[in-house]
Design an enzyme around this catalytic site. Sequence first.
Site, PDB file in Angstrom:
ATOM      1  N   HIS A 187     -18.455  51.912 -12.213  1.00 16.71           N
ATOM      2  CA  HIS A 187     -17.228  52.428 -12.852  1.00 16.71           C
ATOM      3  C   HIS A 187     -16.198  52.636 -11.733  1.00 16.71           C
ATOM      4  CE1 HIS A 187     -14.710  54.321 -15.746  1.00 16.71           C
ATOM      5  NE2 HIS A 187     -15.399  55.413 -16.031  1.00 16.71           N
ATOM      6  N   LYS A 203     -24.179  41.381  -7.314  1.00 16.98           N
ATOM      7  CA  LYS A 203     -22.924  41.675  -8.024  1.00 16.98           C
ATOM      8  C   LYS A 203     -21.790  41.792  -7.021  1.00 16.98           C
ATOM      9  CE  LYS A 203     -23.501  43.209 -12.555  1.00 16.98           C
ATOM     10  NZ  LYS A 203     -23.377  44.230 -13.583  1.00 16.98           N
ATOM     11  N   ILE A 204     -20.655  41.257  -7.371  1.00 19.86           N
ATOM     12  CA  ILE A 204     -19.477  41.384  -6.512  1.00 19.86           C
ATOM     13  C   ILE A 204     -18.593  42.457  -7.147  1.00 19.86           C
ATOM     14  CG2 ILE A 204     -17.565  40.157  -5.415  1.00 19.86           C
ATOM     15  CD1 ILE A 204     -20.317  38.980  -4.704  1.00 19.86           C
ATOM     16  N   MET A 205     -18.447  43.564  -6.430  1.00 19.10           N
ATOM     17  CA  MET A 205     -17.732  44.701  -7.011  1.00 19.10           C
ATOM     18  C   MET A 205     -16.231  44.409  -7.112  1.00 19.10           C
ATOM     19  SD  MET A 205     -19.917  46.729  -7.933  1.00 19.10           S
ATOM     20  CE  MET A 205     -21.676  46.766  -7.767  1.00 19.10           C
ATOM     21  N   GLY A 206     -15.644  44.876  -8.226  1.00 20.64           N
ATOM     22  CA  GLY A 206     -14.227  44.601  -8.450  1.00 20.64           C
ATOM     23  C   GLY A 206     -14.012  43.373  -9.320  1.00 20.64           C
ATOM     24  N   PHE A 207     -15.103  42.831  -9.874  1.00 18.13           N
ATOM     25  CA  PHE A 207     -14.992  41.660 -10.761  1.00 18.13           C
ATOM     26  C   PHE A 207     -15.723  41.918 -12.068  1.00 18.13           C
ATOM     27  CE2 PHE A 207     -13.808  40.018  -6.765  1.00 18.13           C
ATOM     28  CZ  PHE A 207     -12.838  39.081  -7.067  1.00 18.13           C
ATOM     29  N   HIS A 209     -15.601  42.723 -16.424  1.00 15.50           N
ATOM     30  CA  HIS A 209     -15.220  43.901 -17.205  1.00 15.50           C
ATOM     31  C   HIS A 209     -16.016  43.953 -18.494  1.00 15.50           C
ATOM     32  CE1 HIS A 209     -12.759  46.935 -19.192  1.00 15.50           C
ATOM     33  NE2 HIS A 209     -12.456  47.295 -17.956  1.00 15.50           N
ATOM     34  N   ARG A 236      -4.157  44.908 -15.489  1.00 17.79           N
ATOM     35  CA  ARG A 236      -3.755  45.752 -14.359  1.00 17.79           C
ATOM     36  C   ARG A 236      -3.818  44.977 -13.051  1.00 17.79           C
ATOM     37  NH1 ARG A 236      -8.169  50.195 -15.866  1.00 17.79           N
ATOM     38  NH2 ARG A 236      -9.316  48.233 -15.879  1.00 17.79           N
ATOM     39  N   ASP A 253      -9.821  47.240  -9.989  1.00 14.91           N
ATOM     40  CA  ASP A 253     -10.272  47.833  -8.730  1.00 14.91           C
ATOM     41  C   ASP A 253     -10.112  46.924  -7.522  1.00 14.91           C
ATOM     42  OD1 ASP A 253     -11.065  50.303  -9.744  1.00 14.91           O
ATOM     43  OD2 ASP A 253     -12.885  49.416 -10.560  1.00 14.91           O
ATOM     44  N   ARG A 286      -6.807  59.651 -13.581  1.00 16.46           N
ATOM     45  CA  ARG A 286      -7.501  59.600 -14.876  1.00 16.46           C
ATOM     46  C   ARG A 286      -7.656  60.973 -15.508  1.00 16.46           C
ATOM     47  NH1 ARG A 286     -10.643  55.533 -17.101  1.00 16.46           N
ATOM     48  NH2 ARG A 286      -9.008  54.203 -16.212  1.00 16.46           N
ATOM     49  N   ARG A 333     -23.097  62.907 -31.851  1.00 15.18           N
ATOM     50  CA  ARG A 333     -24.549  62.951 -31.770  1.00 15.18           C
ATOM     51  C   ARG A 333     -25.092  61.672 -32.401  1.00 15.18           C
ATOM     52  NH1 ARG A 333     -29.738  62.069 -32.049  1.00 15.18           N
ATOM     53  NH2 ARG A 333     -31.100  63.893 -31.845  1.00 15.18           N
TER      54      ARG A 333
HETATM   55  C1  LIG Z   1     -17.885  45.860 -15.245  1.00 17.93           C
HETATM   56  C2  LIG Z   1     -19.313  45.446 -15.540  1.00 17.93           C
HETATM   57  C3  LIG Z   1     -20.222  46.692 -15.367  1.00 17.93           C
HETATM   58  C4  LIG Z   1     -19.407  44.931 -16.964  1.00 17.93           C
HETATM   59  O1  LIG Z   1     -20.751  44.734 -17.237  1.00 17.93           O
HETATM   60  P1  LIG Z   1     -21.227  43.850 -18.467  1.00 17.93           P
HETATM   61  O2  LIG Z   1     -20.374  44.135 -19.641  1.00 17.93           O
HETATM   62  O3  LIG Z   1     -22.691  44.079 -18.616  1.00 17.93           O
HETATM   63  O4  LIG Z   1     -20.934  42.373 -17.935  1.00 17.93           O
HETATM   64  P2  LIG Z   1     -21.072  41.007 -18.706  1.00 17.93           P
HETATM   65  O5  LIG Z   1     -21.953  41.150 -19.906  1.00 17.93           O
HETATM   66  O6  LIG Z   1     -19.720  40.481 -18.908  1.00 17.93           O
HETATM   67  O7  LIG Z   1     -21.820  40.102 -17.617  1.00 17.93           O
HETATM   68  C5  LIG Z   1     -21.951  38.725 -17.862  1.00 17.93           C
HETATM   69  C6  LIG Z   1     -22.688  38.066 -16.716  1.00 17.93           C
HETATM   70  O8  LIG Z   1     -21.854  38.079 -15.559  1.00 17.93           O
HETATM   71  C7  LIG Z   1     -22.513  38.724 -14.500  1.00 17.93           C
HETATM   72  N1  LIG Z   1     -21.555  39.544 -13.809  1.00 17.93           N
HETATM   73  C8  LIG Z   1     -20.732  40.444 -14.384  1.00 17.93           C
HETATM   74  N2  LIG Z   1     -19.996  41.031 -13.433  1.00 17.93           N
HETATM   75  C9  LIG Z   1     -20.367  40.458 -12.265  1.00 17.93           C
HETATM   76  C10 LIG Z   1     -19.946  40.660 -10.944  1.00 17.93           C
HETATM   77  N3  LIG Z   1     -19.017  41.572 -10.647  1.00 17.93           N
HETATM   78  N4  LIG Z   1     -20.502  39.918  -9.980  1.00 17.93           N
HETATM   79  C11 LIG Z   1     -21.443  39.007 -10.268  1.00 17.93           C
HETATM   80  N5  LIG Z   1     -21.892  38.769 -11.519  1.00 17.93           N
HETATM   81  C12 LIG Z   1     -21.351  39.501 -12.498  1.00 17.93           C
HETATM   82  C13 LIG Z   1     -23.554  39.593 -15.157  1.00 17.93           C
HETATM   83  O9  LIG Z   1     -24.629  39.874 -14.256  1.00 17.93           O
HETATM   84  C14 LIG Z   1     -23.981  38.743 -16.314  1.00 17.93           C
HETATM   85  O10 LIG Z   1     -24.855  37.739 -15.828  1.00 17.93           O
HETATM   86  P3  LIG Z   1     -26.140  37.285 -16.682  1.00 17.93           P
HETATM   87  O11 LIG Z   1     -25.566  36.703 -17.953  1.00 17.93           O
HETATM   88  O12 LIG Z   1     -26.815  36.297 -15.796  1.00 17.93           O
HETATM   89  O13 LIG Z   1     -26.923  38.545 -16.911  1.00 17.93           O
HETATM   90  C15 LIG Z   1     -19.765  44.307 -14.600  1.00 17.93           C
HETATM   91  O14 LIG Z   1     -18.876  43.237 -14.708  1.00 17.93           O
HETATM   92  C16 LIG Z   1     -19.875  44.778 -13.165  1.00 17.93           C
HETATM   93  O15 LIG Z   1     -20.907  45.351 -12.784  1.00 17.93           O
HETATM   94  N6  LIG Z   1     -18.820  44.554 -12.340  1.00 17.93           N
HETATM   95  C17 LIG Z   1     -18.822  45.020 -10.975  1.00 17.93           C
HETATM   96  C18 LIG Z   1     -18.479  46.503 -10.921  1.00 17.93           C
HETATM   97  C19 LIG Z   1     -17.017  46.762 -11.194  1.00 17.93           C
HETATM   98  O16 LIG Z   1     -16.152  46.092 -10.680  1.00 17.93           O
HETATM   99  N7  LIG Z   1     -16.785  47.814 -12.001  1.00 17.93           N
HETATM  100  C20 LIG Z   1     -15.431  48.237 -12.332  1.00 17.93           C
HETATM  101  C21 LIG Z   1     -15.112  47.909 -13.759  1.00 17.93           C
HETATM  102  S1  LIG Z   1     -13.389  48.227 -14.104  1.00 17.93           S
END
Ligand SMILES: CC(C)(COP(=O)(O)OP(=O)(O)OC[C@H]1O[C@@H](n2cnc3c(N)ncnc32)[C@H](O)[C@@H]1OP(=O)(O)O)[C@@H](O)C(=O)NCCC(=O)NCCS
Length: 374
Positions: free
Chosen positions: A221, A254-258, A260, A269, A311, A336, A355
């Site tokens: 998050h 996972k690559i953070m910042g990608f 949603h 944004r 992010d 926020r 609930r």
């Molecule tokens: C935001 C997030 C938690 C959404 O999770 P989610 O709804 O479960 O994601 P999705 O269902 O769209 O994922 C689809 C696929 O893409 C992959 N994926 C999603 N985000 C990814 C990322 N940032 N890097 C690499 N792979 C990613 C997932 O692992 C999934 O792969 P799979 O089908 O092999 O399991 C997720 O994208 C994530 O962890 N992002 C990185 C953290 C981040 O930037 N958070 C801020 C959100 S504003």
Amino acid sequence: MVDKKLSGAGLRGQSAGETHLCTVGKSGTGLTYCGYDISELAEHACFEEVAWLLFHGELPTIEELTGFRQLLKDYRRLPDALKRCLEELPADTHPMDVMRTGCSVLGNLEPEADFTQQHQVANRLIGALPSILLYWYRFSHDGARIETETDEDSVAGHFLTLLHGASPSDVHQRCLDVSLILYAEHEFNASTFTARVCASTLSDMHSCITGAIGSLRGPLHGGANEAAMAMIEQFSSPEQAVAAVRDKLARKDKIMGFGHAVYRESDPRNVIIKAWSKKLSQDADNAQLYAVSEAVENVMWEEKKLFANADFFHASAYNFMGIPTPLFTPIFVCSRVAGWAAHVMEQRGNNRIIRPSADYVGYEARAFIPVEQR
Ligand SMILES: CC(C)(COP(=O)(O)OP(=O)(O)OC[C@H]1O[C@@H](n2cnc3c(N)ncnc32)[C@H](O)[C@@H]1OP(=O)(O)O)[C@@H](O)C(=O)NCCC(=O)NCCS
């Protein structure tokens, strides 16, 4: 194991209630606060106008805005007892834990006596949270007991002045102001939902916001902007970044910042904060961090069709303003808190305790075995 996407895990796509505050990714509307498009708010409004909008449902008049800004300024002072608590926290504690503790301590010193005080408490938190963070930060890192009141009109200017000990440039002040607008509200995300669940028990505002801070802390998050910074600062060229990201993806990292949970093609944004990051990179004569960020964005789209969320370019933008990485997620809190408080007020306005139920997948009913027979 059950397929998480088919089982409804994470309540994805399910409505959990109504709100007047925000739309996220609805076709034709994108991200709006009380009907106003985020791009218009980021272009023309200031954070204080947006906070007022969320609390009252309408944009303020000039008189209302002036009065609101003064009120928030008056709320920057911290009680001595809170300062003493902050001084006890270690320098290496997580700054999000400082925010959580600071909010909770304020709830002890200035409790919300009843819900007629909810606006006062919300305004107090907007005024005090930057002071809480930066009083602790400057005390624990520089040994300085700073004055937490400044003459800055905006929350953004106040934050940067406390951090750097001097008034920011207009460009930096406005960039942080826009960032606070972008982060202010986002419908039923994890932290806001936490706040609403807590509010639905008729708990106090400080408890709702303290819980929300705990939810925002996680790297899936709010913590994503810090994780993105930790990654991009390792790369000394776009080519190195592209190769490393390809490796990470091959390892299923996972690559953070990608990505949603709601947006499917882009995060509205991103284009706004990306433009600010580019501007600050040009002003700072530091092309590398922006070029690396853009290369990561491009390779993520090529390889996975994953887009940068709010992010990702916040990381470089904050870095260009000289903001230390551990303070990135606490800035998200300073913004926020407006959305959280507005949701708490909305929940209280038409409340039923939240609930939900669970699908039981455990053991069938079985006979109890006394401890000496196990
Ligand atoms: C935001 C997030 C938690 C959404 O999770 P989610 O709804 O479960 O994601 P999705 O269902 O769209 O994922 C689809 C696929 O893409 C992959 N994926 C999603 N985000 C990814 C990322 N940032 N890097 C690499 N792979 C990613 C997932 O692992 C999934 O792969 P799979 O089908 O092999 O399991 C997720 O994208 C994530 O962890 N992002 C990185 C953290 C981040 O930037 N958070 C801020 C959100 S504003």
